[in-house]
Design a protein around this motif. Structure first.
Motif, PDB file in Angstrom:
ATOM      1  N   ASN A   1      -3.989  -0.778  -7.958  1.00 29.79           N
ATOM      2  CA  ASN A   1      -5.232  -0.036  -7.758  1.00 29.79           C
ATOM      3  C   ASN A   1      -4.860   1.436  -7.708  1.00 29.79           C
ATOM      4  OD1 ASN A   1      -7.089  -2.126  -7.625  1.00 29.79           O
ATOM      5  ND2 ASN A   1      -6.902  -2.359  -5.423  1.00 29.79           N
ATOM      6  N   LEU A   2      -5.586   2.239  -8.477  1.00 35.87           N
ATOM      7  CA  LEU A   2      -5.316   3.675  -8.547  1.00 35.87           C
ATOM      8  C   LEU A   2      -6.608   4.453  -8.412  1.00 35.87           C
ATOM      9  CD1 LEU A   2      -2.917   3.616 -11.628  1.00 35.87           C
ATOM     10  CD2 LEU A   2      -2.269   3.842  -9.219  1.00 35.87           C
ATOM     11  N   LYS A   3      -6.528   5.542  -7.667  1.00 40.08           N
ATOM     12  CA  LYS A   3      -7.672   6.441  -7.533  1.00 40.08           C
ATOM     13  C   LYS A   3      -7.874   7.157  -8.870  1.00 40.08           C
ATOM     14  CE  LYS A   3      -9.846   9.353  -4.226  1.00 40.08           C
ATOM     15  NZ  LYS A   3      -9.879   9.678  -2.828  1.00 40.08           N
ATOM     16  N   CYS A   4      -9.127   7.469  -9.184  1.00 42.49           N
ATOM     17  CA  CYS A   4      -9.410   8.055 -10.489  1.00 42.49           C
ATOM     18  C   CYS A   4     -10.684   8.884 -10.425  1.00 42.49           C
ATOM     19  CB  CYS A   4      -9.558   6.926 -11.514  1.00 42.49           C
ATOM     20  SG  CYS A   4      -9.459   7.461 -13.217  1.00 42.49           S
TER      21      CYS A   4
ATOM     22  N   VAL B   1       0.859  -1.177   0.000  1.00 45.05           N
ATOM     23  CA  VAL B   1       0.000   0.000   0.000  1.00 45.05           C
ATOM     24  C   VAL B   1       0.900   1.234   0.000  1.00 45.05           C
ATOM     25  CG1 VAL B   1      -1.743   1.290   1.278  1.00 45.05           C
ATOM     26  CG2 VAL B   1      -1.859  -1.205   1.188  1.00 45.05           C
ATOM     27  N   TYR B   2       0.680   2.100  -0.972  1.00 41.46           N
ATOM     28  CA  TYR B   2       1.487   3.310  -1.125  1.00 41.46           C
ATOM     29  C   TYR B   2       0.661   4.496  -0.646  1.00 41.46           C
ATOM     30  CZ  TYR B   2       4.458   0.255  -3.795  1.00 41.46           C
ATOM     31  OH  TYR B   2       5.272  -0.788  -4.159  1.00 41.46           O
ATOM     32  N   LYS B   3       1.300   5.300   0.207  1.00 40.29           N
ATOM     33  CA  LYS B   3       0.609   6.445   0.801  1.00 40.29           C
ATOM     34  C   LYS B   3       1.460   7.698   0.673  1.00 40.29           C
ATOM     35  CE  LYS B   3      -1.742   3.723   4.371  1.00 40.29           C
ATOM     36  NZ  LYS B   3      -1.946   3.589   5.822  1.00 40.29           N
TER      37      LYS B   3
ATOM     38  N   MET C   1      -1.662   7.662 -15.237  1.00 38.28           N
ATOM     39  CA  MET C   1      -2.695   7.221 -14.296  1.00 38.28           C
ATOM     40  C   MET C   1      -2.180   7.284 -12.858  1.00 38.28           C
ATOM     41  SD  MET C   1      -4.775   4.102 -16.112  1.00 38.28           S
ATOM     42  CE  MET C   1      -3.575   3.320 -17.171  1.00 38.28           C
ATOM     43  N   ILE C   2      -0.918   6.906 -12.651  1.00 38.09           N
ATOM     44  CA  ILE C   2      -0.313   6.980 -11.311  1.00 38.09           C
ATOM     45  C   ILE C   2      -0.235   8.438 -10.866  1.00 38.09           C
ATOM     46  CG2 ILE C   2       1.820   6.623  -9.993  1.00 38.09           C
ATOM     47  CD1 ILE C   2       2.255   4.091 -11.800  1.00 38.09           C
ATOM     48  N   ASP C   3       0.228   9.311 -11.755  1.00 33.48           N
ATOM     49  CA  ASP C   3       0.314  10.741 -11.433  1.00 33.48           C
ATOM     50  C   ASP C   3      -1.053  11.288 -11.023  1.00 33.48           C
ATOM     51  OD1 ASP C   3       3.005  10.672 -12.136  1.00 33.48           O
ATOM     52  OD2 ASP C   3       2.685  11.615 -14.100  1.00 33.48           O
ATOM     53  N   ASN C   4      -2.094  10.925 -11.779  1.00 37.32           N
ATOM     54  CA  ASN C   4      -3.444  11.405 -11.467  1.00 37.32           C
ATOM     55  C   ASN C   4      -3.913  10.906 -10.111  1.00 37.32           C
ATOM     56  OD1 ASN C   4      -3.673  12.864 -13.814  1.00 37.32           O
ATOM     57  ND2 ASN C   4      -4.938  11.376 -14.867  1.00 37.32           N
ATOM     58  N   SER C   5      -3.633   9.641  -9.805  1.00 34.85           N
ATOM     59  CA  SER C   5      -4.041   9.083  -8.515  1.00 34.85           C
ATOM     60  C   SER C   5      -3.373   9.848  -7.374  1.00 34.85           C
ATOM     61  CB  SER C   5      -3.669   7.599  -8.444  1.00 34.85           C
ATOM     62  OG  SER C   5      -4.070   7.035  -7.225  1.00 34.85           O
TER      63      SER C   5
ATOM     64  N   PHE D   1      -2.723   6.211  -2.068  1.00 35.69           N
ATOM     65  CA  PHE D   1      -2.916   6.600  -3.459  1.00 35.69           C
ATOM     66  C   PHE D   1      -2.768   5.420  -4.414  1.00 35.69           C
ATOM     67  CE2 PHE D   1       1.651   7.310  -2.974  1.00 35.69           C
ATOM     68  CZ  PHE D   1       2.200   6.909  -4.187  1.00 35.69           C
ATOM     69  N   ALA D   2      -2.294   4.261  -3.907  1.00 34.95           N
ATOM     70  CA  ALA D   2      -2.139   3.102  -4.785  1.00 34.95           C
ATOM     71  C   ALA D   2      -1.885   1.832  -3.975  1.00 34.95           C
ATOM     72  CB  ALA D   2      -0.973   3.324  -5.743  1.00 34.95           C
ATOM     73  N   THR D   3      -2.158   0.695  -4.622  1.00 38.64           N
ATOM     74  CA  THR D   3      -1.749  -0.601  -4.090  1.00 38.64           C
ATOM     75  C   THR D   3      -1.089  -1.374  -5.222  1.00 38.64           C
ATOM     76  OG1 THR D   3      -3.782  -1.812  -4.620  1.00 38.64           O
ATOM     77  CG2 THR D   3      -3.707  -0.679  -2.480  1.00 38.64           C
ATOM     78  N   LEU D   4      -0.263  -2.340  -4.837  1.00 43.15           N
ATOM     79  CA  LEU D   4       0.400  -3.222  -5.791  1.00 43.15           C
ATOM     80  C   LEU D   4       0.342  -4.632  -5.220  1.00 43.15           C
ATOM     81  CD1 LEU D   4       2.313  -3.803  -8.258  1.00 43.15           C
ATOM     82  CD2 LEU D   4       4.219  -3.228  -6.728  1.00 43.15           C
ATOM     83  N   ALA D   5      -0.184  -5.575  -6.006  1.00 47.48           N
ATOM     84  CA  ALA D   5      -0.314  -6.957  -5.527  1.00 47.48           C
ATOM     85  C   ALA D   5      -0.289  -7.911  -6.715  1.00 47.48           C
ATOM     86  CB  ALA D   5      -1.616  -7.133  -4.752  1.00 47.48           C
TER      87      ALA D   5
END
Length: 126
Positions: free
Chosen positions: A56-59, A28-30, A102-106, A36-40
């Protein structure tokens, strides 16, 4: 982008941290304690068994739907609010520049919900 490149990109964001509050296997990235993101590594998604890495990215809700229409590897957020989050399968079908966008936007969506002082200190480094 592969999982290593994605991890590096996440960690290049100002004040980004990574932890595993949901258990081993889900990073989980904060930024300032806001996710703001997860990686799994993928598991069963619907009827499909997937061993692909996913993020997972916020959008923005409208953009979330548009991205799902454009890219078959962009799905409603797995275990997230499906209106505000997308799951992106890292299968190589999406150009790296688009994944980075997409990462930048999240990241920016999360930062823009913070108090102005916190926003200012983070946006200075972008």
């Amino acid at each position: 982008m592969d999982r290593h490149q994605v991890h590096q990109y996440f960690m290049s964001k100002p004040e980004a941290t990574v932890s595993q509050p949901f258990g081993e296997g889900v990073d989980v990235y904060k930024v300032k304690n806001k996710m703001f993101a997860t990686l799994a590594l993928g598991k069963k998604m619907g009827d499909v068994e997937s061993q692909l890495w996913r993020i997972n990215l916020k959008c923005d809700p409208d953009e979330a739907h548009a991205l799902r229409d454009i890219f078959s590897s962009v799905l409603p957020g797995y275990h997230m609010n499906k209106r505000l989050w997308n799951t992106v399968l890292l299968d190589g079908s999406i150009p790296s520049t688009e994944v980075a966008r997409m990462i930048d936007n999240s990241y920016l969506l999360v930062v823009k919900k913070m108090p102005k002082k916190a926003q200012a200190s983070l946006l200075l480094h972008l």
